[in-house]
Design a protein around this motif. Structure first.
Motif, PDB file in Angstrom:
ATOM      1  N   TYR B 339       0.831  -1.200   0.000  1.00  0.00           N
ATOM      2  CA  TYR B 339       0.000   0.000   0.000  1.00  0.00           C
ATOM      3  C   TYR B 339       0.871   1.258   0.000  1.00  0.00           C
ATOM      4  N   THR B 340       2.049   1.192   0.613  1.00  0.00           N
ATOM      5  CA  THR B 340       2.967   2.340   0.552  1.00  0.00           C
ATOM      6  C   THR B 340       3.306   2.648  -0.900  1.00  0.00           C
ATOM      7  N   ASN B 341       3.606   1.598  -1.680  1.00  0.00           N
ATOM      8  CA  ASN B 341       3.889   1.830  -3.098  1.00  0.00           C
ATOM      9  C   ASN B 341       2.713   2.504  -3.781  1.00  0.00           C
ATOM     10  N   ILE B 342       1.499   2.084  -3.391  1.00  0.00           N
ATOM     11  CA  ILE B 342       0.317   2.661  -4.028  1.00  0.00           C
ATOM     12  C   ILE B 342       0.164   4.136  -3.644  1.00  0.00           C
ATOM     13  N   VAL B 343       0.252   4.452  -2.355  1.00  0.00           N
ATOM     14  CA  VAL B 343       0.069   5.867  -1.974  1.00  0.00           C
ATOM     15  C   VAL B 343       1.169   6.737  -2.571  1.00  0.00           C
ATOM     16  N   VAL B 344       2.400   6.265  -2.495  1.00  0.00           N
ATOM     17  CA  VAL B 344       3.489   7.078  -3.046  1.00  0.00           C
ATOM     18  C   VAL B 344       3.284   7.271  -4.549  1.00  0.00           C
ATOM     19  N   GLY B 345       2.905   6.169  -5.216  1.00  0.00           N
ATOM     20  CA  GLY B 345       2.655   6.256  -6.650  1.00  0.00           C
ATOM     21  C   GLY B 345       1.540   7.233  -6.974  1.00  0.00           C
ATOM     22  N   CYS B 346       0.437   7.152  -6.236  1.00  0.00           N
ATOM     23  CA  CYS B 346      -0.718   8.007  -6.526  1.00  0.00           C
ATOM     24  C   CYS B 346      -0.434   9.463  -6.183  1.00  0.00           C
ATOM     25  N   PHE B 347       0.216   9.702  -5.068  1.00  0.00           N
ATOM     26  CA  PHE B 347       0.422  11.086  -4.647  1.00  0.00           C
ATOM     27  C   PHE B 347       1.544  11.744  -5.448  1.00  0.00           C
ATOM     28  N   LEU B 348       2.694  11.083  -5.476  1.00  0.00           N
ATOM     29  CA  LEU B 348       3.872  11.796  -5.969  1.00  0.00           C
ATOM     30  C   LEU B 348       4.238  11.475  -7.407  1.00  0.00           C
ATOM     31  N   LYS B 349       3.843  10.312  -7.899  1.00  0.00           N
ATOM     32  CA  LYS B 349       4.368   9.922  -9.209  1.00  0.00           C
ATOM     33  C   LYS B 349       3.333   9.859 -10.317  1.00  0.00           C
ATOM     34  N   ALA B 350       2.057  10.033 -10.016  1.00  0.00           N
ATOM     35  CA  ALA B 350       1.007   9.988 -11.035  1.00  0.00           C
ATOM     36  C   ALA B 350       1.022   8.679 -11.809  1.00  0.00           C
ATOM     37  N   VAL B 351       1.320   7.578 -11.154  1.00  0.00           N
ATOM     38  CA  VAL B 351       1.206   6.302 -11.846  1.00  0.00           C
ATOM     39  C   VAL B 351      -0.084   5.629 -11.393  1.00  0.00           C
ATOM     40  N   SER B 352      -0.588   4.715 -12.184  1.00  0.00           N
ATOM     41  CA  SER B 352      -1.872   4.102 -11.875  1.00  0.00           C
ATOM     42  C   SER B 352      -1.820   2.604 -12.170  1.00  0.00           C
ATOM     43  N   TRP B 353      -2.933   2.051 -12.677  1.00  0.00           N
ATOM     44  CA  TRP B 353      -3.051   0.603 -12.868  1.00  0.00           C
ATOM     45  C   TRP B 353      -1.809  -0.066 -13.447  1.00  0.00           C
ATOM     46  N   HIS B 354      -1.310   0.493 -14.562  1.00  0.00           N
ATOM     47  CA  HIS B 354      -0.271  -0.239 -15.280  1.00  0.00           C
ATOM     48  C   HIS B 354       0.963  -0.495 -14.430  1.00  0.00           C
ATOM     49  N   ALA B 355       1.277   0.400 -13.502  1.00  0.00           N
ATOM     50  CA  ALA B 355       2.475   0.190 -12.682  1.00  0.00           C
ATOM     51  C   ALA B 355       2.145  -0.493 -11.364  1.00  0.00           C
ATOM     52  N   LEU B 356       0.879  -0.400 -10.940  1.00  0.00           N
ATOM     53  CA  LEU B 356       0.569  -0.836  -9.582  1.00  0.00           C
ATOM     54  C   LEU B 356      -0.404  -2.003  -9.517  1.00  0.00           C
ATOM     55  N   TRP B 357      -0.691  -2.642 -10.643  1.00  0.00           N
ATOM     56  CA  TRP B 357      -1.691  -3.715 -10.611  1.00  0.00           C
ATOM     57  C   TRP B 357      -1.269  -4.853  -9.695  1.00  0.00           C
ATOM     58  N   LEU B 358       0.041  -5.125  -9.653  1.00  0.00           N
ATOM     59  CA  LEU B 358       0.516  -6.227  -8.830  1.00  0.00           C
ATOM     60  C   LEU B 358       0.225  -5.962  -7.356  1.00  0.00           C
ATOM     61  N   GLU B 359       0.466  -4.725  -6.933  1.00  0.00           N
ATOM     62  CA  GLU B 359       0.205  -4.346  -5.551  1.00  0.00           C
ATOM     63  C   GLU B 359      -1.265  -4.567  -5.202  1.00  0.00           C
ATOM     64  N   VAL B 360      -2.142  -4.177  -6.114  1.00  0.00           N
ATOM     65  CA  VAL B 360      -3.574  -4.327  -5.872  1.00  0.00           C
ATOM     66  C   VAL B 360      -3.946  -5.792  -5.765  1.00  0.00           C
TER      67      VAL B 360
END
Lengths: 383, 384
Positions: B339-360
């Protein structure tokens, strides 16, 4: 006073009540298992796995020059701080590596780097740093600056003919780290975790023991006995203190000492005395919470309300000096702040009471104050 | 599964929670309080480091040098010490964290164009702070050295100081800070605090809520009723999940407005991942509640089980790459890191499904696994 507090009868009452509390505690098997785990496994985990330092930060290079000089500079980013992962290939690829968190930094050396250096120009080298973690980002750029700076000085010394004995006026720092010269994180993390666990148990156990009696109504039975409010409250604290001290001894002599070679430089007697004093003080906070709460769920929540600020404001996780002034003020009323100074002082620095008397005095004063308020509230509620 | 029974159970649980006013208030107050406290107090920046100076040289150059430290906002000057014997007590008594010792002939050596050694004694109790302070010291020293060398060079060669400065520093490092241009701690911290607090609060609430029925015996009413284990768990946990989702949304608001953290990602994706994470952490509470019999034990277990992974193995305080191999395995085995990867990605890096699907996917697997385990552990016929 035939039945005074410190008369034989009073002392016997304290002993019997303490025994009762210990029995009650030991019969909760799940609790005892986790109590042991907290003082052994949990501390082992905290001390073994975690490092607060930058180690092996992956760094990729974008070498636009491919000369001897650029390879020399890139080659200086080495373990322990950095872990070179080779050339990124293209700027787009470099950004993707950073985006995916595969590298921490990218070193970008411009074309004609070597040529311009030879001509005596000043060349800029770029480093892109992932600062999602700001501490790490700072350390990465700081080490990077040191490496590039040293390289630059060598180039300058060669170019300007300042090499040799009188290699130009400069300041050379001989940095010595005291008390923990190898920067062993296990010592810091281990002690820090031990103090956290001690704090958690010394707030929660007495508070819960108190409220459980309230919730079940057994407090009414205690009220009709000849016991004074002090004789009801005090044994709870004594019992918990004994158990927590035993736990600390297990953590120190069973985990931190043998497994992590923690140097216990100061007097252990002093350490355990100070710990006992701290548990008393903190238990006072727990009892205060118990006079506010009506059931165990409330006590749990109140414990979090007390525990978290205490941990935060103690300086164990973050430096107090850097906090805003109003928060620094709050740190003065956190008993953990004093205990932290004393515990690290005794264990790592070998300090004795002659240096730590102010911390101990402040802790005692806080303890008496909190305990006094808790007693008053309890006496009024039950009176 | 009977929907009516689930709703009835959830409603009963909800009534019970709001009737306990203090508990209800604290369920919302605690996360907010933690967010404010950590947000304002958890600065990892090392500033105002108390230090003392032992100056054996007492020259203009040594005072100049010491002044570089005194005027820096990273250091807080506590005064000159007479000699090194006083240093022991200062460091051991926690009055200073660093001592700068300037030996005799400091000025003389620099004037003659030689290297002038100084000694820096740093309290190594807090390794991370030690590292940062060493970085500051190195930066100040190299600035002083460059100044002196440029001066010397311009005197010897008779060239302007600006040119000499360029010559002594042939390579300059330009650092570009990505994802968080100003290296403000709070930007990178506030999003991770959502992770931290949502790891602490739901297991606690849930574990205590379920074990409360066990300890008071009211769970026997459930045992003897027609409610099935699955219905009981869904109805019982729904209010806690709802409270935690509301809290998570409020924390997001605090992070973006009060702390001004940028939110560059997809809000829908973030909301989905957050609900999943809250279900996960509620599931941790559920499993704990099945294993213990008393509320005290539930509280202790919930705090120990959740605080350690959330603080140490999630990347909030500690850099993940610097974990030891064993700890790294542990970090990958627990939900907070994902979830840290997800929050950091969403807040600071503007990445979404394609980079974070594994985390989900991992979080979803966790949620299913934990609830499955809770379901298996819950039986209506307690072993007698």
């Amino acid at each position: 006073m035939r039945n005074g507090l410190w008369s034989p009868v009073g002392l016997r009452r304290l002993r019997v009540m303490t025994h009762k509390e210990l029995l009650q505690l030991f019969r909760d098997a799940a609790l005892m298992v986790f109590f042991l785990y907290s003082f052994t496994g949990d501390i082992y985990l905290a001390a073994s796995g975690v490092s607060m330092q930058l180690k092996h930060a992956a760094i990729a290079t974008l070498d636009g020059d491919r000369s001897f000089a650029s390879r020399e500079l890139a080659g200086r980013f080495q373990p322990p701080y950095f872990k070179p992962v080779g050339d990124a290939g293209s700027p787009g690829q470099a950004i993707r590596l950073l985006d995916d968190g595969d590298v921490m930094a990218v070193l970008d050396i411009p074309p004609r780097f070597n040529e311009r250096l030879q001509r005596g120009e000043q060349v800029s080298v770029q480093m892109q740093v992932d600062t999602s973690n700001s501490v790490l980002g700072f350390l990465t750029s700081s080490y990077g600056a040191q490496i590039v700076g040293r390289y630059g000085l060598e180039v300058a010394a060669l170019r300007e003919g300042m090499s040799g004995a009188g290699a130009g006026p400069r300041v050379e720092a001989d940095v010595r780290v005291w008390y923990n010269p190898n920067q062993n994180d296990a010592w810091f993390m281990g002690i820090s975790e031990l103090l956290t666990v001690i704090t958690l148990f010394s707030i929660l156990l007495p508070a819960a023991a108190m409220v459980r009696e309230k919730e079940r109504g057994t407090i009414e039975q205690l009220m009709v006995t000849p016991l004074s409010p002090f004789q009801i409250l005090f044994p709870k604290v004594v019992a918990m203190t004994l158990v927590i001290l035993a736990g600390s001894a297990i953590a120190l002599f069973g985990v931190l000492g043998p497994l992590f070679q923690l140097p216990m430089r100061g007097s252990l007697v002093t350490f355990f005395l100070v710990t006992a004093l701290y548990v008393f003080t903190t238990a006072g906070l727990g009892l205060l919470a118990a006079t506010v709460a009506r059931n165990l769920a409330q006590v749990g929540m109140l414990t979090v309300v007390i525990l978290m600020p205490m941990l935060l404001l103690s300086g164990a996780w973050t430096p107090i000096e850097a906090m805003p002034p109003w928060m620094r003020g709050l740190a003065w009323i956190s008993p953990l702040h004093y205990f932290l100074d004393a515990a690290y002082g005794i264990l790592l620095k070998g300090a004795g009471l002659e240096l730590l008397w102010d911390s101990v005095l402040a802790m005692t004063a806080l303890g008496i104050l909190v305990f006094g308020i808790g007693m008053r509230r309890f006496a009024r509620q039950s009176g | 599964m009977n929907r009516q029974r689930i709703v009835a159970l959830a409603w009963k649980e909800w009534r019970e929670i709001i009737r306990d006013r203090l508990f209800f208030a604290l369920a919302f107050v605690v996360p907010t309080m933690l967010m404010l406290l950590f947000g304002y107090g958890l600065t990892l920046d090392v500033e105002n480091l108390p230090f003392a100076v032992v100056d054996y040289d007492r020259s203009a150059a040594s005072r100049d040098y010491a002044y570089r430290f005194i005027s820096s906002r990273y250091f807080a000057f506590q005064g000159y010490a007479d000699d090194e014997r006083a240093v022991d007590g200062l460091l051991a008594g926690n009055q200073v964290r660093m001592v700068l010792v300037i030996p005799p002939r400091f000025d003389e050596r620099l004037t003659r164009g030689e290297a002038a050694p100084v000694q820096v004694l740093i309290d190594g109790t807090f390794p991370e702070r030690t590292q940062t302070s060493m970085g500051y010291v190195a930066a100040i020293n190299s600035a002083v050295s460059l100044d002196r060398m440029a001066q010397a060079l311009s005197r010897v060669r008779g060239i302007p100081l600006a040119e000499a400065r360029g010559r002594v520093q042939p390579v300059r490092l330009e650092v570009r800070y990505l994802y968080n241009q100003s290296v403000q701690s709070i930007w990178s911290l506030a999003p991770k605090l959502i992770m931290l607090i949502m790891m602490l609060s739901p297991p606690f609430l849930t574990a205590v809520g379920v074990v409360r029925e066990k300890e008071s015996g009211s769970i026997f009413n459930i045992y003897s009723s027609t409610v099935s284990p699955g219905e009981f768990l869904l109805g019982k946990l729904a209010p806690y999940v709802a409270i935690s989702i509301a809290n998570a949304m409020f924390l997001w608001l605090l992070a973006t407005t009060l702390f001004g953290a940028p939110f560059k990602g997809d809000p829908l994706f973030f909301a989905f991942a957050t609900v999943l994470y809250v279900i996960c952490t509620t599931g941790i509470g559920l499993v704990i509640s099945m294993l213990v019999q008393t509320q005290v034990a539930a509280m202790i277990v919930a705090s120990i089980v959740s605080i350690i992974p959330a603080v140490l193995y999630s990347g909030v305080l500690l850099p993940l790459p610097s974990l030891s191999p064993a700890a790294s395995v542990l970090a990958h085995a627990l939900p907070p890191m994902y979830y840290t990867n997800i929050v950091v990605g969403c807040f600071l890096k503007a990445v979404s499904w394609h980079a974070l699907w594994l985390e989900v996917v991992v979080l979803a697997a966790y949620a299913v696994g934990l609830f499955g385990l809770g379901y298996l552990l819950f039986t209506k016929r307690p072993a007698s």
